[in-house]
Design a protein around this motif. Structure first.
Motif, PDB file in Angstrom:
ATOM      1  N   ASP A 121       0.915  -1.063  -0.185  1.00 41.82           N
ATOM      2  CA  ASP A 121      -0.057   0.007  -0.069  1.00 41.82           C
ATOM      3  C   ASP A 121       0.772   1.406   0.109  1.00 41.82           C
ATOM      4  O   ASP A 121       0.252   2.477  -0.558  1.00 41.82           O
ATOM      5  N   PHE A 122       2.378   1.128   0.463  1.00 37.42           N
ATOM      6  CA  PHE A 122       3.332   2.576   0.756  1.00 37.42           C
ATOM      7  C   PHE A 122       4.325   2.380   0.261  1.00 37.42           C
ATOM      8  O   PHE A 122       4.711   0.635   0.278  1.00 37.42           O
ATOM      9  N   ALA A 123       5.297   3.481   0.481  1.00 36.73           N
ATOM     10  CA  ALA A 123       6.543   3.060  -0.086  1.00 36.73           C
ATOM     11  C   ALA A 123       7.570   4.026   0.451  1.00 36.73           C
ATOM     12  O   ALA A 123       6.873   5.155   1.099  1.00 36.73           O
ATOM     13  N   PHE A 124       8.575   3.879   1.380  1.00 33.82           N
ATOM     14  CA  PHE A 124       9.541   4.607   1.420  1.00 33.82           C
ATOM     15  C   PHE A 124      10.662   4.220   0.808  1.00 33.82           C
ATOM     16  O   PHE A 124      11.514   3.485   1.255  1.00 33.82           O
ATOM     17  N   VAL A 125      10.605   5.766   0.912  1.00 31.19           N
ATOM     18  CA  VAL A 125      12.411   6.174  -0.554  1.00 31.19           C
ATOM     19  C   VAL A 125      13.649   6.476   0.743  1.00 31.19           C
ATOM     20  O   VAL A 125      13.001   7.762   0.344  1.00 31.19           O
ATOM     21  N   ARG A 126      14.638   6.019  -0.017  1.00 34.25           N
ATOM     22  CA  ARG A 126      15.644   6.756   0.742  1.00 34.25           C
ATOM     23  C   ARG A 126      16.324   7.827  -0.351  1.00 34.25           C
ATOM     24  O   ARG A 126      16.085   7.895  -1.221  1.00 34.25           O
ATOM     25  N   ILE A 127      16.502   9.361   0.351  1.00 30.57           N
ATOM     26  CA  ILE A 127      16.792  10.696  -0.357  1.00 30.57           C
ATOM     27  C   ILE A 127      18.259  10.357  -0.392  1.00 30.57           C
ATOM     28  O   ILE A 127      18.695  10.588  -1.567  1.00 30.57           O
ATOM     29  N   ARG A 148       9.633   8.573  -8.291  1.00 31.59           N
ATOM     30  CA  ARG A 148       7.976   8.452  -9.122  1.00 31.59           C
ATOM     31  C   ARG A 148       7.378   7.606  -9.446  1.00 31.59           C
ATOM     32  O   ARG A 148       6.270   7.257 -10.009  1.00 31.59           O
ATOM     33  N   GLY A 149       8.344   6.524  -9.869  1.00 33.10           N
ATOM     34  CA  GLY A 149       6.985   5.062 -10.218  1.00 33.10           C
ATOM     35  C   GLY A 149       6.550   4.453  -8.285  1.00 33.10           C
ATOM     36  O   GLY A 149       5.463   4.165  -8.851  1.00 33.10           O
ATOM     37  N   ALA A 150       6.484   4.464  -8.050  1.00 30.46           N
ATOM     38  CA  ALA A 150       5.910   3.961  -6.147  1.00 30.46           C
ATOM     39  C   ALA A 150       5.289   5.500  -6.617  1.00 30.46           C
ATOM     40  O   ALA A 150       3.623   4.847  -6.459  1.00 30.46           O
ATOM     41  N   GLN A 151       5.024   6.358  -6.825  1.00 29.34           N
ATOM     42  CA  GLN A 151       3.787   7.420  -7.115  1.00 29.34           C
ATOM     43  C   GLN A 151       2.392   6.907  -7.392  1.00 29.34           C
ATOM     44  O   GLN A 151       1.576   6.885  -8.389  1.00 29.34           O
ATOM     45  N   ALA A 152       3.319   6.734  -9.285  1.00 27.94           N
ATOM     46  CA  ALA A 152       2.978   6.713 -10.611  1.00 27.94           C
ATOM     47  C   ALA A 152       1.932   5.005 -10.293  1.00 27.94           C
ATOM     48  O   ALA A 152       0.677   5.168 -10.805  1.00 27.94           O
TER      49      ALA A 152
END
Length: 297
Positions: A121-127, A148-152
């Motif tokens: 359902d969700f993702a945290f992405v390292r900056i 971008r890929g997770a939100q898309a």
């Protein structure tokens, strides 16, 4: 990404020392001829003295110190369900959680549509991160691609930064670096401050005192909040013990504890990173899995 004791003061009763002076010799004819009266008087005096001590002890004995209040979790962990490596929190039969991943360039290319189709359902992405020896700032090579890929793919998305700040100035520098990478991008979930000691004994931030680390976390979060982003603090029991949690305010905690039947945190948290060995379609490596308590975050 990846556990205090309270001493109770003892109260002892005071010791009372009693001394007796020998009774003066009496010239009384009655006293000489009636030793029983003297014995009875001595016994009576002794009983009165003992009674006085008992009464004094009852009057001055301190009350028992109150016990420290036990932490009570807001969650009923008997409502936690497991299916393989996936968790669900269903108090009263109603689903109150989501499952998500957190990723970095270590996961390589990710097929985010496949991830979403696998129930994530969700993702945290390292900056990015600060180096733990030299202290340089680096962007995650796949941050932009992953966010971008997770939100898309329809996943709610947050981010995290691996800090090794040793003071508030470096923490603010890290926050500015994060803002530059985000470049105004909206996020549905917070940006997490992740500050951990490293295995290398030369780790520049391994031995920060509580005040310095707490101030650094607050400085990082306040800069991002001023730019319109929500923030949170990441850590396991050991990491969180390094902070003055009261000073952190009501910022949510992302708690890390792997392979536990139920989380053993002694504080409230909104997100539980419960394994680093998850399997998710679209990700070719093992991956961290997280349980999001939807009413808390």
């Amino acid at each position: 990404m990846k556990p205090r004791t309270n001493k109770r003061r003892s109260h002892g009763k005071p010791r009372h020392a009693a001394t007796y002076a020998p009774a003066p010799r009496s010239s009384s004819r009655h006293a000489r001829k009636s030793p029983l009266v003297g014995v009875l008087l001595v016994m009576l005096a002794g009983l009165l003295f003992v009674g006085m001590l008992v009464g004094l002890g009852q009057c001055t004995a301190p009350e028992s110190a109150p016990k420290n209040a036990e932490y009570v979790s807001p969650y009923d962990w008997s409502s936690l369900e497991r299916t393989g490596d996936r968790l669900a929190y269903r108090p009263g039969g109603s689903l109150k959680s989501q499952v998500g991943v957190d990723v970095s360039d270590h996961q390589g290319f990710i097929d985010w549509n496949a991830v979403a189709a696998d129930g994530i359902d969700f993702a945290f992405v390292r900056i990015g991160n600060r180096g733990y020896t030299q202290g340089g700032l680096s962007a995650d090579a796949r941050f932009d691609e992953n966010v971008r890929g997770a939100q898309a793919a329809g996943l709610q998305t947050g981010a995290y930064f691996f800090s090794q700040a040793v003071n508030t100035a470096e923490a603010v520098e890290e926050a500015e670096f994060v803002l530059a990478q985000l470049n105004g991008r909206a996020l549905e979930l917070p940006v997490a401050f992740d500050h951990e000691p490293v295995a290398d004994p030369n780790g520049r931030a391994n031995n920060l005192d509580k005040g310095t680390l707490t101030a650094a976390a607050i400085a990082f979060c306040e800069r991002l909040e001023a730019a319109g982003y929500k923030t949170m603090i990441y850590g396991n029991n050991g990491d969180m013990a390094r902070y003055d949690r009261t000073a952190l305010g009501n910022r949510p905690i992302w708690f890390a504890e792997y392979d536990a039947a139920v989380p053993r945190a002694r504080f409230d948290f909104a997100l539980w990173q419960y394994t680093n060995g998850g399997t998710v379609a679209g990700i070719s490596t093992s991956v961290d899995l997280n349980l999001r308590m939807t009413e808390a975050l």
